[in-house]
Design an enzyme around this catalytic site. Structure first.
Site, short mmCIF file in Angstrom:
data_model
loop_
_atom_site.label_atom_id
_atom_site.label_comp_id
_atom_site.label_asym_id
_atom_site.label_seq_id
_atom_site.Cartn_x
_atom_site.Cartn_y
_atom_site.Cartn_z
N GLY A 1 18.56 -29.72 -15.58
CA GLY A 1 18.25 -29.51 -16.98
C GLY A 1 18.03 -30.86 -17.64
O GLY A 1 18.26 -31.92 -17.04
N TYR A 2 17.61 -30.82 -18.89
CA TYR A 2 17.23 -32.04 -19.60
C TYR A 2 18.10 -32.23 -20.83
O TYR A 2 18.20 -31.34 -21.67
CB TYR A 2 15.74 -31.99 -19.96
CG TYR A 2 14.91 -32.03 -18.71
CD1 TYR A 2 14.49 -33.24 -18.19
CD2 TYR A 2 14.63 -30.87 -18.00
CE1 TYR A 2 13.77 -33.30 -17.01
CE2 TYR A 2 13.92 -30.92 -16.81
CZ TYR A 2 13.49 -32.13 -16.33
OH TYR A 2 12.80 -32.18 -15.14
N LEU A 3 18.70 -33.42 -20.93
CA LEU A 3 19.49 -33.79 -22.09
C LEU A 3 18.59 -34.38 -23.17
O LEU A 3 18.87 -34.28 -24.36
CB LEU A 3 20.57 -34.80 -21.71
CG LEU A 3 21.50 -34.36 -20.56
CD1 LEU A 3 22.49 -35.47 -20.23
CD2 LEU A 3 22.20 -33.06 -20.87
#
Length: 157
Positions: free
Chosen positions: A27-29
């Protein structure tokens, strides 16, 4: 500074000499055109990756192993359920390692091969199982697949 130079191709047929797959959930922060901060669980390892804007195939990249429990918590707390899931394999073609990702979930059916190079003009041979090059097609970036999954494109066809 770490760098990443890669070419990306669709896969027509899976090669026969694939390694056993490793499950990846990521996932992407932070996910902007200029910079990406990604958290990933790869098998039993957590990985934090920071990437900058690519310039002529070369992009700054920093990657750090983190505790898998931290990676799970970051995915749960900061990624709003928007995750990429895939099974990663590797194989050799003319002494060069290729990475093959078989996507699942919202990107089911997408199979992409990547080769990492040491220079943008490094010569390499395209395997017979590789299809069209998609390096310059932003739809195939994992950071974009999170928002525009492959299954949605297929539904539009």
């Amino acid at each position: 500074m770490g760098i990443e130079i890669e070419k990306k191709f669709l896969v027509k047929t899976l090669p026969g000499d694939l390694t056993p797959g490793v499950h990846i959930c990521q996932g992407y922060l932070l996910n902007t055109p200029e910079k990406i901060v990604r958290v990933r669980i790869k098998g039993e390892k957590g990985v934090l990756t920071i990437k900058g804007l690519p310039v002529e195939l070369v992009r700054p990249e920093y990657e750090y192993e983190i505790p898998v429990t931290d990676a799970r918590q970051m995915l749960d707390r900061f990624c709003d359920g928007k995750l990429i899931e895939k099974c990663r394999h590797t194989c050799l073609h003319q002494s060069m390692t290729w990475v093959i990702d078989r996507f699942s979930g919202a990107n089911q059916g997408l199979v992409v091969a990547e080769i990492e190079l040491t220079a943008p003009d490094q010569p390499f041979s395209i395997p017979p199982w590789a299809g069209p090059e998609v390096t310059d097609d932003p739809r195939y970036l994992n950071a974009n697949l999170i928002h525009n999954p492959y299954t949605l494109w297929q539904a539009d066809k």
